[in-house]
Design a protein around this motif. Structure first.
Motif, PDB file in Angstrom:
ATOM      1  N   SER A  45      40.534  57.828 -28.701  1.00  9.25           N
ATOM      2  CA  SER A  45      41.659  58.291 -29.523  1.00  9.25           C
ATOM      3  C   SER A  45      42.909  57.445 -29.337  1.00  9.25           C
ATOM      4  O   SER A  45      43.919  57.675 -30.001  1.00  9.25           O
ATOM      5  N   GLY A  46      42.872  56.477 -28.424  1.00 10.41           N
ATOM      6  CA  GLY A  46      44.019  55.608 -28.199  1.00 10.41           C
ATOM      7  C   GLY A  46      45.066  56.190 -27.267  1.00 10.41           C
ATOM      8  O   GLY A  46      46.163  55.633 -27.145  1.00 10.41           O
ATOM      9  N   GLU A  47      44.744  57.293 -26.593  1.00  8.16           N
ATOM     10  CA  GLU A  47      45.708  57.919 -25.690  1.00  8.16           C
ATOM     11  C   GLU A  47      45.767  57.202 -24.336  1.00  8.16           C
ATOM     12  O   GLU A  47      46.741  57.346 -23.604  1.00  8.16           O
ATOM     13  N   LEU A  48      44.722  56.451 -24.020  1.00  9.58           N
ATOM     14  CA  LEU A  48      44.690  55.736 -22.746  1.00  9.58           C
ATOM     15  C   LEU A  48      45.579  54.497 -22.843  1.00  9.58           C
ATOM     16  O   LEU A  48      45.415  53.666 -23.739  1.00  9.58           O
ATOM     17  N   GLN A  49      46.557  54.401 -21.958  1.00  7.99           N
ATOM     18  CA  GLN A  49      47.515  53.302 -22.006  1.00  7.99           C
ATOM     19  C   GLN A  49      46.925  52.070 -21.323  1.00  7.99           C
ATOM     20  O   GLN A  49      46.796  52.029 -20.105  1.00  7.99           O
ATOM     21  N   CYS A  50      46.569  51.093 -22.118  1.00  7.70           N
ATOM     22  CA  CYS A  50      45.993  49.852 -21.594  1.00  7.70           C
ATOM     23  C   CYS A  50      46.834  48.678 -22.093  1.00  7.70           C
ATOM     24  O   CYS A  50      46.987  48.494 -23.300  1.00  7.70           O
ATOM     25  N   ASP A  51      47.372  47.906 -21.177  1.00 12.60           N
ATOM     26  CA  ASP A  51      48.213  46.766 -21.526  1.00 12.60           C
ATOM     27  C   ASP A  51      47.317  45.554 -21.767  1.00 12.60           C
ATOM     28  O   ASP A  51      47.184  44.676 -20.916  1.00 12.60           O
ATOM     29  N   CYS A  52      46.674  45.524 -22.926  1.00 11.78           N
ATOM     30  CA  CYS A  52      45.709  44.467 -23.240  1.00 11.78           C
ATOM     31  C   CYS A  52      46.199  43.650 -24.432  1.00 11.78           C
ATOM     32  O   CYS A  52      46.216  44.141 -25.570  1.00 11.78           O
ATOM     33  N   LEU A  53      46.599  42.439 -24.168  1.00 14.53           N
ATOM     34  CA  LEU A  53      47.056  41.519 -25.210  1.00 14.53           C
ATOM     35  C   LEU A  53      45.939  40.537 -25.545  1.00 14.53           C
ATOM     36  O   LEU A  53      45.026  40.330 -24.741  1.00 14.53           O
ATOM     37  N   PRO A  54      45.996  39.912 -26.720  1.00 13.75           N
ATOM     38  CA  PRO A  54      45.024  38.847 -27.016  1.00 13.75           C
ATOM     39  C   PRO A  54      45.187  37.687 -26.043  1.00 13.75           C
ATOM     40  O   PRO A  54      46.244  37.505 -25.435  1.00 13.75           O
ATOM     41  N   ALA A  55      44.141  36.898 -25.880  1.00 11.03           N
ATOM     42  CA  ALA A  55      44.202  35.727 -25.008  1.00 11.03           C
ATOM     43  C   ALA A  55      45.039  34.635 -25.675  1.00 11.03           C
ATOM     44  O   ALA A  55      45.007  34.466 -26.893  1.00 11.03           O
ATOM     45  N   CYS A  56      45.803  33.877 -24.852  1.00 11.92           N
ATOM     46  CA  CYS A  56      46.616  32.785 -25.405  1.00 11.92           C
ATOM     47  C   CYS A  56      45.738  31.677 -25.974  1.00 11.92           C
ATOM     48  O   CYS A  56      46.093  31.035 -26.957  1.00 11.92           O
ATOM     49  N   HIS A  57      44.606  31.449 -25.338  1.00  7.42           N
ATOM     50  CA  HIS A  57      43.641  30.472 -25.861  1.00  7.42           C
ATOM     51  C   HIS A  57      42.304  31.173 -26.020  1.00  7.42           C
ATOM     52  O   HIS A  57      41.790  31.760 -25.069  1.00  7.42           O
ATOM     53  N   GLU A  58      41.762  31.136 -27.209  1.00  4.94           N
ATOM     54  CA  GLU A  58      40.514  31.838 -27.473  1.00  4.94           C
ATOM     55  C   GLU A  58      39.600  30.973 -28.329  1.00  4.94           C
ATOM     56  O   GLU A  58      40.039  30.365 -29.309  1.00  4.94           O
ATOM     57  N   THR A  59      38.344  30.909 -27.940  1.00  2.00           N
ATOM     58  CA  THR A  59      37.337  30.181 -28.699  1.00  2.00           C
ATOM     59  C   THR A  59      36.270  31.166 -29.156  1.00  2.00           C
ATOM     60  O   THR A  59      35.693  31.882 -28.341  1.00  2.00           O
ATOM     61  N   SER A  60      36.036  31.215 -30.440  1.00  2.00           N
ATOM     62  CA  SER A  60      35.003  32.098 -30.979  1.00  2.00           C
ATOM     63  C   SER A  60      34.199  31.313 -32.008  1.00  2.00           C
ATOM     64  O   SER A  60      34.492  30.148 -32.309  1.00  2.00           O
ATOM     65  N   PHE A  61      33.174  31.970 -32.544  1.00  2.00           N
ATOM     66  CA  PHE A  61      32.289  31.300 -33.477  1.00  2.00           C
ATOM     67  C   PHE A  61      32.013  32.200 -34.676  1.00  2.00           C
ATOM     68  O   PHE A  61      31.601  33.351 -34.515  1.00  2.00           O
ATOM     69  N   LYS A  62      32.291  31.667 -35.844  1.00  2.00           N
ATOM     70  CA  LYS A  62      31.874  32.335 -37.071  1.00  2.00           C
ATOM     71  C   LYS A  62      30.404  31.998 -37.303  1.00  2.00           C
ATOM     72  O   LYS A  62      29.993  30.851 -37.109  1.00  2.00           O
ATOM     73  N   ALA A  63      29.629  32.984 -37.704  1.00  2.00           N
ATOM     74  CA  ALA A  63      28.197  32.757 -37.901  1.00  2.00           C
ATOM     75  C   ALA A  63      27.772  33.282 -39.259  1.00  2.00           C
ATOM     76  O   ALA A  63      28.117  34.397 -39.641  1.00  2.00           O
ATOM     77  N   VAL A  64      27.026  32.464 -39.972  1.00  2.00           N
ATOM     78  CA  VAL A  64      26.461  32.861 -41.260  1.00  2.00           C
ATOM     79  C   VAL A  64      24.950  32.708 -41.157  1.00  2.00           C
ATOM     80  O   VAL A  64      24.448  31.636 -40.793  1.00  2.00           O
ATOM     81  N   ALA A  65      24.220  33.784 -41.450  1.00  2.00           N
ATOM     82  CA  ALA A  65      22.765  33.775 -41.278  1.00  2.00           C
ATOM     83  C   ALA A  65      22.055  33.849 -42.611  1.00  2.00           C
ATOM     84  O   ALA A  65      22.517  34.494 -43.557  1.00  2.00           O
ATOM     85  N   SER A  66      20.921  33.190 -42.678  1.00  2.00           N
ATOM     86  CA  SER A  66      20.005  33.315 -43.812  1.00  2.00           C
ATOM     87  C   SER A  66      18.597  33.340 -43.251  1.00  2.00           C
ATOM     88  O   SER A  66      18.346  32.832 -42.150  1.00  2.00           O
ATOM     89  N   ASN A  67      17.662  33.953 -43.967  1.00  2.00           N
ATOM     90  CA  ASN A  67      16.307  34.035 -43.422  1.00  2.00           C
ATOM     91  C   ASN A  67      15.264  34.016 -44.529  1.00  2.00           C
ATOM     92  O   ASN A  67      15.564  34.227 -45.702  1.00  2.00           O
ATOM     93  N   ALA A  68      14.034  33.760 -44.093  1.00  2.00           N
ATOM     94  CA  ALA A  68      12.883  33.762 -44.989  1.00  2.00           C
ATOM     95  C   ALA A  68      11.685  34.318 -44.222  1.00  2.00           C
ATOM     96  O   ALA A  68      11.679  34.360 -42.981  1.00  2.00           O
ATOM     97  N   LEU A  69      10.682  34.760 -44.953  1.00  2.00           N
ATOM     98  CA  LEU A  69       9.484  35.332 -44.338  1.00  2.00           C
ATOM     99  C   LEU A  69       8.789  34.295 -43.460  1.00  2.00           C
ATOM    100  O   LEU A  69       8.632  33.131 -43.846  1.00  2.00           O
TER     101      LEU A  69
END
Length: 517
Positions: free
Chosen positions: A381-405
């Motif tokens: 519910s968001g009642e828990l007080q957590c001091d969590c900020l985004p990371a100053c440097h962050e590396t992530s990956f966008k992924a697009v999937a396609s498939n066949a039988l």
């Protein structure tokens, strides 16, 4: 009259010499009306200047941010860490042999024999061809009651299954790590083929870790335990990672798993994956290509909003006690906050995110169960007080999937010959193409091009911008410049000197008169 003459002289001199236009017009106007007019204009201009200067200062202290996006081209790119989890967390036959208590728990909610039978492909009922009902269609009371009863039964069924999972998790949390690993699917028996950049890879190129939902998960190119990292020097599927995996659906615990396949997560080597939240599901019986796009984000630290936390600041990361060297992540911060609050208030830790220190909360203990449920509810519910900020440097990956039988009939003949060599115990099975499509999956992960997207967040309004805007406002409304400000400083000094000189003379005259008396 004599006392006022020096001040009038100063004011007159300042009005004549000032580069600001208002004072000169007030002095030079031959009529009183003109002087009043220019005085009002000057006061209005000063008021407008003050308003806009205050607005600019407030805007500066908002510490807003701006974002720049660019595409960066490289000769080679670091290949992501690729984590693979079987959707079935524990092998039924091994669980039955190693953890009889767990199968006893599950037997309360499902037939034990159903735990180890092979899943069958269900056929969905055909869709109705009847015309759709209008939006104003009103369901009668009998239909509504039937629907509510159906939903209540579904809720009870889900509650039973959740209770089974909770109880099983509790039993597993008390087991030795080696036993838990043995109960899960092993990469040595899952991996049919593996290659990266055309070079063969083996099960020992994968790092194993335990996940509460998926059991054994395996990470390729993890960089953990000092292993060297791999780079991509060419784009395309021939130069990425290619895996063919045996899913072992005969070992699926159907009380815990409704789907057959894999969970695949692309992530940075210094970040812990959360398969229960991230990644994509790869279906059995499919050749899935995952196109990866690297994304690097640089955020500005506080006071720029929304702020960020440096990757070196890992003090709040509960998982760093389990896996050293992890970079700060916002998600690990939230999970750590939840776990630490459970430990603080309940005196035990959640079995979902176990770590060193205190024991796991007992699901069947009413005190532990009520305490952890309360903390979890506050967290959701968001009642828990957590001091969590985004990371100053962050590396992530966008992924697009396609498939066949996959596999086709001809391909299966070739794969089947390999299987009989690698897994002799499968010779007794009726390995048809249909069976293969329920038990195998092929995955390819690669870059389509050697570039990545870089997003840079920076302060939108700097000190120099503030000074420039204030100068523009002053110049626009009352014609002030740096030279004009220096003239004001000079006038203030001369005025102070005149006041001091005048006061000194009055004191001297008074002293002489006192002496004459």
């Amino acid at each position: 009259m004599g006392k006022k003459a020096p001040f009038r002289k100063l004011l007159s001199s300042f009005a004549e010499r000032s580069s600001a236009v208002g004072p000169a017009h007030i002095k030079d106007s031959p009529f009183v009306v003109g002087k009043v007019f220019w005085a009002v204009i000057l006061l209005a201009a000063i008021a407008a200047t003050a308003y806009q200067v205050i607005d600019k200062i407030e805007n500066f202290y908002e510490y807003d941010s701006k974002t720049a996006v660019e595409i960066v081209f490289k000769r080679e790119l670091p290949f992501p860490a690729v984590t693979v989890c079987n959707l079935n967390p524990y092998r039924a036959r091994v669980a039955e042999a190693e953890a009889w208590e767990m199968t006893n728990i599950l037997s309360k909610y499902t037939n034990v024999s159903a735990l180890i039978k092979e899943p069958t492909v269900s056929t969905a009922a055909p869709l109705s061809t009847a015309s759709p009902q209008p939006a104003s269609f009103i369901v009668d009371s009998e239909q509504r009651l039937a629907w509510e009863q159906r939903m209540a039964a579904e809720k009870d069924s889900n509650s039973y299954q959740n209770e089974a999972v909770e109880s099983m998790l509790e039993e597993i949390s008390h087991m030795d790590e080696a036993v838990r690993a043995q109960m899960g699917h092993m990469m040595e028996t899952m991996l049919l083929s593996c290659s990266f950049n055309g070079q063969t890879c083996t099960p020992w190129d994968f790092h194993r870790f335990s996940n509460w939902r998926y059991g054994n998960c395996y990470t390729f190119n993890s960089g953990w335990n000092g292993s060297s990292l791999l780079n991509s020097r060419n784009p395309g599927s021939d130069y990425g990672l290619s895996l063919a995996l045996f899913l072992q659906t005969n070992e699926y615990m159907l009380a815990l798993t409704e789907t057959v396949g894999l969970k695949v997560i692309l992530h940075d080597q210094n970040e812990i994956p959360f398969p229960e939240d991230d990644g994509m599901i790869v279906s059995a019986g499919a050749h899935t290509q995952i196109i990866a796009q690297r994304l690097e984000v640089e955020r500005a630290p506080l006071p720029v909003k929304p702020g960020c936390r440096a990757e070196q600041d890992n003090s709040s990361n509960y998982y760093s006690q389990v896996i050293p060297g992890l970079r700060y992540q916002e998600k690990t911060c939230w999970r750590s906050c939840l776990q630490k609050e459970i430990v603080r208030r309940c005196g035990c830790q959640s079995g979902y995110y176990p770590g060193p220190g205190v024991g796991v909360c007992q699901h069947r203990d009413p005190d532990d169960s009520n305490c952890t449920d309360t903390v979890q509810l506050q967290y959701r519910s968001g009642e828990l007080q957590c001091d969590c900020l985004p990371a100053c440097h962050e590396t992530s990956f966008k992924a697009v999937a396609s498939n066949a039988l996959w596999p086709t009939g001809h391909a299966w003949d070739l794969i089947k010959a390999k299987l009989e060599v690698y897994f002799p115990y499968l010779k007794d099975r009726n390995m048809t193409v249909g069976w293969a499509r329920e038990n195998f999956a092929k995955v390819e992960v690669f870059y389509p091009a050697l570039n990545f997207e870089k997003v840079t967040q920076s302060q939108a309004y700097y000190e120099l911008d503030l000074l420039s805007d204030i100068g523009g406002v002053l110049g626009f409304w009352i014609g002030l410049s740096v030279a004009s400000l220096l003239e004001l400083v000079e006038f203030a000094i001369l005025l102070f000197a005149a006041l001091f000189s005048s006061g000194h003379k009055v004191t001297a005259v008074k002293k002489v008169k006192d002496e004459e008396k």
